[in-house]
Design a protein around this motif. Structure first.
Motif, PDB file in Angstrom:
ATOM      1  N   VAL A 616       0.830  -1.113   0.016  1.00 60.70           N
ATOM      2  CA  VAL A 616      -0.057  -0.074  -0.051  1.00 60.70           C
ATOM      3  C   VAL A 616       0.911   1.189  -0.121  1.00 60.70           C
ATOM      4  CG1 VAL A 616      -1.887  -1.249   1.079  1.00 60.70           C
ATOM      5  CG2 VAL A 616      -0.261   0.053   2.580  1.00 60.70           C
ATOM      6  N   GLY A 617       2.351   1.307   0.516  1.00 58.51           N
ATOM      7  CA  GLY A 617       2.991   2.409   0.444  1.00 58.51           C
ATOM      8  C   GLY A 617       3.132   3.157  -0.751  1.00 58.51           C
ATOM      9  N   MET A 618       3.659   2.432  -1.869  1.00 59.34           N
ATOM     10  CA  MET A 618       3.795   3.094  -3.173  1.00 59.34           C
ATOM     11  C   MET A 618       2.624   3.818  -3.857  1.00 59.34           C
ATOM     12  SD  MET A 618       7.014   2.533  -3.335  1.00 59.34           S
ATOM     13  CE  MET A 618       7.671   3.050  -4.997  1.00 59.34           C
ATOM     14  N   ARG A 619       1.335   3.087  -3.478  1.00 60.42           N
ATOM     15  CA  ARG A 619      -0.007   3.951  -3.896  1.00 60.42           C
ATOM     16  C   ARG A 619      -0.059   5.115  -3.413  1.00 60.42           C
ATOM     17  NH1 ARG A 619      -3.399   5.753  -7.248  1.00 60.42           N
ATOM     18  NH2 ARG A 619      -5.665   5.823  -6.324  1.00 60.42           N
ATOM     19  N   ALA A 620       0.484   5.246  -2.001  1.00 58.52           N
ATOM     20  CA  ALA A 620       0.419   6.434  -1.182  1.00 58.52           C
ATOM     21  C   ALA A 620       1.231   7.589  -1.841  1.00 58.52           C
ATOM     22  CB  ALA A 620       0.624   6.308   0.330  1.00 58.52           C
ATOM     23  N   ILE A 621       2.337   7.221  -2.281  1.00 60.55           N
ATOM     24  CA  ILE A 621       3.306   8.253  -2.586  1.00 60.55           C
ATOM     25  C   ILE A 621       2.670   8.601  -4.043  1.00 60.55           C
ATOM     26  CG2 ILE A 621       4.908   6.485  -3.559  1.00 60.55           C
ATOM     27  CD1 ILE A 621       5.789  10.170  -2.227  1.00 60.55           C
ATOM     28  N   LYS A 622       2.312   7.801  -4.902  1.00 63.53           N
ATOM     29  CA  LYS A 622       1.578   8.303  -6.093  1.00 63.53           C
ATOM     30  C   LYS A 622       0.377   9.273  -5.855  1.00 63.53           C
ATOM     31  CE  LYS A 622      -0.263   6.387 -10.458  1.00 63.53           C
ATOM     32  NZ  LYS A 622      -0.866   5.198 -11.045  1.00 63.53           N
ATOM     33  N   CYS A 625       1.756  12.748  -5.107  1.00 67.09           N
ATOM     34  CA  CYS A 625       2.693  13.414  -6.146  1.00 67.09           C
ATOM     35  C   CYS A 625       1.362  13.821  -7.149  1.00 67.09           C
ATOM     36  CB  CYS A 625       3.327  12.327  -7.063  1.00 67.09           C
ATOM     37  SG  CYS A 625       3.919  12.886  -8.574  1.00 67.09           S
ATOM     38  N   ILE A 626       0.462  13.091  -7.478  1.00 69.39           N
ATOM     39  CA  ILE A 626      -0.520  13.504  -8.375  1.00 69.39           C
ATOM     40  C   ILE A 626      -1.594  14.814  -7.608  1.00 69.39           C
ATOM     41  CG2 ILE A 626      -2.931  12.733  -9.211  1.00 69.39           C
ATOM     42  CD1 ILE A 626      -1.830  10.020  -9.783  1.00 69.39           C
ATOM     43  N   ASN A 627      -1.687  14.630  -6.332  1.00 70.20           N
ATOM     44  CA  ASN A 627      -2.354  15.900  -5.818  1.00 70.20           C
ATOM     45  C   ASN A 627      -1.513  17.177  -5.681  1.00 70.20           C
ATOM     46  OD1 ASN A 627      -4.364  14.137  -4.751  1.00 70.20           O
ATOM     47  ND2 ASN A 627      -3.580  13.675  -2.930  1.00 70.20           N
ATOM     48  N   LEU A 628      -0.284  17.035  -5.978  1.00 75.13           N
ATOM     49  CA  LEU A 628       0.550  18.439  -6.224  1.00 75.13           C
ATOM     50  C   LEU A 628       0.935  18.514  -7.659  1.00 75.13           C
ATOM     51  CD1 LEU A 628       3.392  17.588  -3.569  1.00 75.13           C
ATOM     52  CD2 LEU A 628       1.673  19.435  -3.451  1.00 75.13           C
ATOM     53  N   GLY A 629       0.018  17.756  -8.605  1.00 77.63           N
ATOM     54  CA  GLY A 629      -0.015  18.179 -10.020  1.00 77.63           C
ATOM     55  C   GLY A 629       1.524  17.580 -10.572  1.00 77.63           C
ATOM     56  N   GLY A 630       2.002  16.533  -9.862  1.00 77.70           N
ATOM     57  CA  GLY A 630       3.315  15.850 -10.385  1.00 77.70           C
ATOM     58  C   GLY A 630       2.721  14.748 -11.230  1.00 77.70           C
ATOM     59  N   SER A 631       4.089  14.071 -11.773  1.00 79.34           N
ATOM     60  CA  SER A 631       4.053  12.745 -12.267  1.00 79.34           C
ATOM     61  C   SER A 631       5.226  12.080 -11.952  1.00 79.34           C
ATOM     62  CB  SER A 631       4.083  13.141 -13.935  1.00 79.34           C
ATOM     63  OG  SER A 631       5.136  13.784 -14.236  1.00 79.34           O
ATOM     64  N   LEU A 632       5.068  10.863 -12.276  1.00 80.40           N
ATOM     65  CA  LEU A 632       6.199  10.084 -11.629  1.00 80.40           C
ATOM     66  C   LEU A 632       6.930   9.107 -12.975  1.00 80.40           C
ATOM     67  CD1 LEU A 632       5.392   7.025 -10.805  1.00 80.40           C
ATOM     68  CD2 LEU A 632       4.400   8.264  -9.095  1.00 80.40           C
ATOM     69  N   ASP A 633       8.221   8.670 -12.769  1.00 77.28           N
ATOM     70  CA  ASP A 633       8.504   7.694 -13.780  1.00 77.28           C
ATOM     71  C   ASP A 633       9.776   6.807 -12.877  1.00 77.28           C
ATOM     72  OD1 ASP A 633       9.138   6.547 -16.141  1.00 77.28           O
ATOM     73  OD2 ASP A 633      10.947   7.927 -16.566  1.00 77.28           O
ATOM     74  N   VAL A 634       9.907   5.610 -13.659  1.00 86.71           N
ATOM     75  CA  VAL A 634      10.742   4.370 -13.023  1.00 86.71           C
ATOM     76  C   VAL A 634      11.645   4.030 -13.850  1.00 86.71           C
ATOM     77  CG1 VAL A 634      10.855   2.686 -11.564  1.00 86.71           C
ATOM     78  CG2 VAL A 634       9.055   4.158 -11.179  1.00 86.71           C
ATOM     79  N   GLU A 635      13.043   4.091 -13.699  1.00 85.75           N
ATOM     80  CA  GLU A 635      13.879   3.383 -14.477  1.00 85.75           C
ATOM     81  C   GLU A 635      14.888   2.481 -13.672  1.00 85.75           C
ATOM     82  OE1 GLU A 635      16.515   6.584 -15.995  1.00 85.75           O
ATOM     83  OE2 GLU A 635      14.807   7.526 -17.223  1.00 85.75           O
ATOM     84  N   SER A 636      14.871   1.272 -14.252  1.00 85.95           N
ATOM     85  CA  SER A 636      15.661   0.277 -13.370  1.00 85.95           C
ATOM     86  C   SER A 636      16.519  -0.551 -14.296  1.00 85.95           C
ATOM     87  CB  SER A 636      14.653  -0.689 -12.799  1.00 85.95           C
ATOM     88  OG  SER A 636      15.215  -1.532 -11.731  1.00 85.95           O
TER      89      SER A 636
END
Length: 695
Positions: A616-622, A625-636
């Motif tokens: 459930v933790g990663m859902r919380a950070i997403k 992030c969206i609430n601040l108008g942001g977006s995210l990306d992951v590279e691995s």
């Protein structure tokens, strides 16, 4: 001296215990039956091998006369066993004589097999007598009747080789026989002696049990409490009824402990799992009459497996529990003071975040279940990072109850969490009192503001300056995260990791970003728990022993970016795809895989722990992030590491301040703001300042 040692090993003690006597009696009878079975076999060999079946019968009966007369007339079982050893070699001599022909040499294996078997008599003299017999037989018949021993004209050296092997095997068999005597037969003497000692102590056992300050008793497979028990148990918990089980005895005091004990006890006696594992599954603590007791268990073995029982030791640990609780409270108080002194505003932000989460706990079940689960998981993570481990443990227990779905357990765990928070809140208030989050301002910033005012700056310029001062610097926040990441790595057995931060002298609106930083801890924990390898694994693949995490904050004219990179093993995309498919989530594209990674309930943790595993933790950070108008990306990249990057519009830095500035006529407030106050950070040494958090 050497010869004496040899004789001491060969010759048994004169005393023949009743155990040895009974053992040899049975063994001698078995040997007699074994030799008797040779009669029809030898007759058949004589008949089919044309070596005279009648002679085979007569010679075998003559050899059999020895052991049967010994059993009938001798009283010493040791003497009879020596005769059995000699008889076995005579039987071997008959077998070789009757087996004349192509396989006569193979018949000699009989001697070697019987020499080895004679070790079961636990007497080296039996083997020596047998070896002497076979040696005499070979030498004598080699001179007198060689065809009775060899199916060819054997030279002397062949006889010598046979003799050498007999000597070697006899020496080994003597060693085994004496070892068997010392470790098995002689053991009976030790058992008898200790039994006698135990009987002499039994009369004092009741006195001893009544005097000890620990409860002790045994229980059988039905859980019945033994009659032999220490008196203090009944002083603690009340009288024990006749044929009362431990489960029944404890149930009025602690029903859950009793139920768990009854279930787990069945596993102990089922003998399916290792006994150490099943004993460890038995409950260890219960509360009765305002006291806390601890139980320890061990298997009490008897001669018969069906009579095995469990020994139970009970100790009153009330004082120890109270002392541990006081020590935890003191450590917690020291951590609160230390964190508040290091970063007052940061700690107040953390406290305010906790209050919002606790409000959700109080409002349950009126809160959406998915949101409530994320709030508890985030509260647990932040409390653990700030050293409030008792609150973190209570959150972990509540998470388990939510996963179980038992409403009674949920209510109980929720009440425990609220009670624990109230206790912690008292200590927090002792430190922060009525402190409110303030504005941190350096001497240079104060001088600039004063100069602007004295120079007659217009309201818009002063507004920009004041809006800037309202923001909180990121440096303390990132340094706190880095220090907490180090502590988490040690707790997870990942050793001393290096955490590097680059903050760019950027300030943000702490209130607007509180949810993001509260959830950001999940990204840090995932990097450590799932990414960074142990020191041993890193060394094995040629990586530096210390793992590395880099947290970088950058801003340009278009956006603010926050990234976290680890040099761990990388993301197991196959595992994420498999788990996502099980949840019915699409995984055809890279973006779909990333979305699945941040979905509720998806976790790559193999085991549930107080660090991770709920999904459930990663859902919380997403969501933050969206609430601040942001977006995210992951590279691995496998074995290289993972980077999680968040991008935000400039307005996200201080949304309320920028709205206010624009309201009063400042056009493109965020661009002017960033150009005015962050253009001074052109010096790479200040923008890319790197801090090594050393253990």
């Amino acid at each position: 001296m050497f010869i004496k040692k040899i004789f001491d090993r060969i010759l048994l003690p004169n005393e023949c215990t009743s155990f040895e006597q009974d053992y040899l009696t049975r063994l001698n009878k078995i040997a007699g039956g074994y030799f008797l079975l040779h009669l029809p076999i030898f007759v058949a060999i004589g008949f089919f091998n044309q070596t005279d079946a009648m002679a085979a019968a007569i010679l075998t009966l003559l050899v059999l006369a020895g052991p049967f007369f010994a059993i009938r007339f001798l009283s010493s079982q040791r003497s009879i066993s020596i005769i059995m050893g000699v008889t076995s070699m005579f039987m071997g001599a008959l077998l070789v004589h009757l087996g004349q022909g192509p396989i006569q040499m193979e018949m000699h294996f009989y001697f070697f097999v019987n020499l080895a078997l004679l070790a079961v008599f636990a007497n080296p003299m039996v083997i020596i007598a047998a070896a002497s017999t076979v040696a005499f037989h070979h030498v004598a018949l080699w001179y007198l009747l060689p065809e009775s021993v060899f199916n060819y004209d054997a030279p002397l050296w062949v006889v010598g080789v046979h003799a050498l092997f007999v000597v070697l095997e006899s020496a080994a068999a003597c060693f085994i026989a004496r070892g068997f005597f010392d470790n098995v037969v002689e053991l009976e003497k030790t058992v008898a002696r200790r039994t006698a000692e135990l009987k002499s102590r039994n009369k004092d056992m009741r006195t001893l049990l009544n005097a000890v300050h620990e409860g002790f008793f045994t229980i059988d497979s039905s859980g019945l409490i033994s009659n032999e028990r220490s008196a203090i148990i009944e002083r603690w918990l009340g009288p024990i009824q006749l044929n009362q089980s431990f489960e029944e005895y404890i149930a009025p005091h602690d029903a859950k402990f009793a139920e768990w004990f009854g279930f787990a006890l069945n596993e102990v006696f089922n003998s399916i799992l290792p006994i150490e594992l099943t004993l460890d599954q038995l409950p260890h603590r219960f509360v009765a009459k305002g006291k806390t007791f601890e139980c320890r268990y061990s298997l009490h073995e008897t001669d018969q497996t069906s009579d095995n029982s469990v020994a139970v030791t009970i100790q009153d640990i009330t004082v120890d529990v109270q002392r541990e609780e006081i020590e935890k409270e003191n450590r917690e108080m020291m951590i609160i003071v230390d964190r508040f002194a290091a970063n007052r505003n940061g700690f107040i932000e953390f406290h305010d975040e906790c209050l919002r989460h606790i409000a959700e706990v109080r409002a349950y079940p009126d809160v959406e279940f998915e949101l409530f689960t994320r709030q508890i998981h985030t509260l647990k993570g932040n409390a653990g990072l700030y050293g409030l481990f008792r609150v973190a443990d209570a959150c972990h227990k509540l998470e388990g109850s939510l996963l179980n779905g038992d409403q009674d357990l949920i209510n109980e765990s929720r009440a425990e969490l609220l009670e624990m928070w109230e206790s912690t809140e008292q200590r927090v208030h002792q430190v922060i009192g009525r402190h409110q989050q303030g504005i941190e301002i350096s001497e240079n910033q104060y001088s600039e503001l004063l100069d602007l005012a004295l120079d007659g700056a217009n309201g818009k310029d002063l507004g920009l300056q004041l809006a800037y001062l309202k923001l909180s610097p990121l440096e303390p926040r990132l340094e706190s995260i880095a220090a907490q990441a180090k502590e988490m790595a040690r707790r997870l057995g990942k050793g001393n990791i290096d955490v590097r931060i680059s903050h760019g002298n950027i300030r943000i609106d702490a209130m607007a970003w509180s949810d993001f930083w509260s959830a950001f801890v999940h990204v840090v924990r995932n990097a450590i728990d799932h990414g960074i390898e142990t020191a041993e694994n890193r060394a094995a693949i040629g990586k530096p022993i210390s793992g590395q995490i880099e947290i970088d904050v950058n801003m340009d004219s278009n956006e603010l970016s926050i990234s976290l990179r680890d040099d761990g093993s990388g993301i197991n995309w196959k595992k994420i795809r498999r788990k996502a498919n099980q949840m019915g989530l699409p995984t055809q594209t890279k973006q779909q895989l990333i979305d699945a990674m941040f979905a509720d309930g998806l976790s790559c943790a193999d085991n549930l722990s107080d660090i991770s595993g709920r999904g459930v933790g990663m859902r919380a950070i997403k969501a933050a992030c969206i609430n601040l108008g942001g977006s995210l990306d992951v590279e691995s990249e496998p074995e290289v590491g993972t980077t999680v990057r968040f991008r935000f519009p400039l307005k996200a830095i201080a949304p309320e301040a920028f709205d206010m500035l624009e309201k009063y006529g400042v056009e493109n407030a965020e661009s002017q703001f960033c150009e005015k106050f962050f253009s001074r950070c052109d010096d790479p040494s200040s923008i890319e300042a790197t801090y090594e958090i050393i253990a």
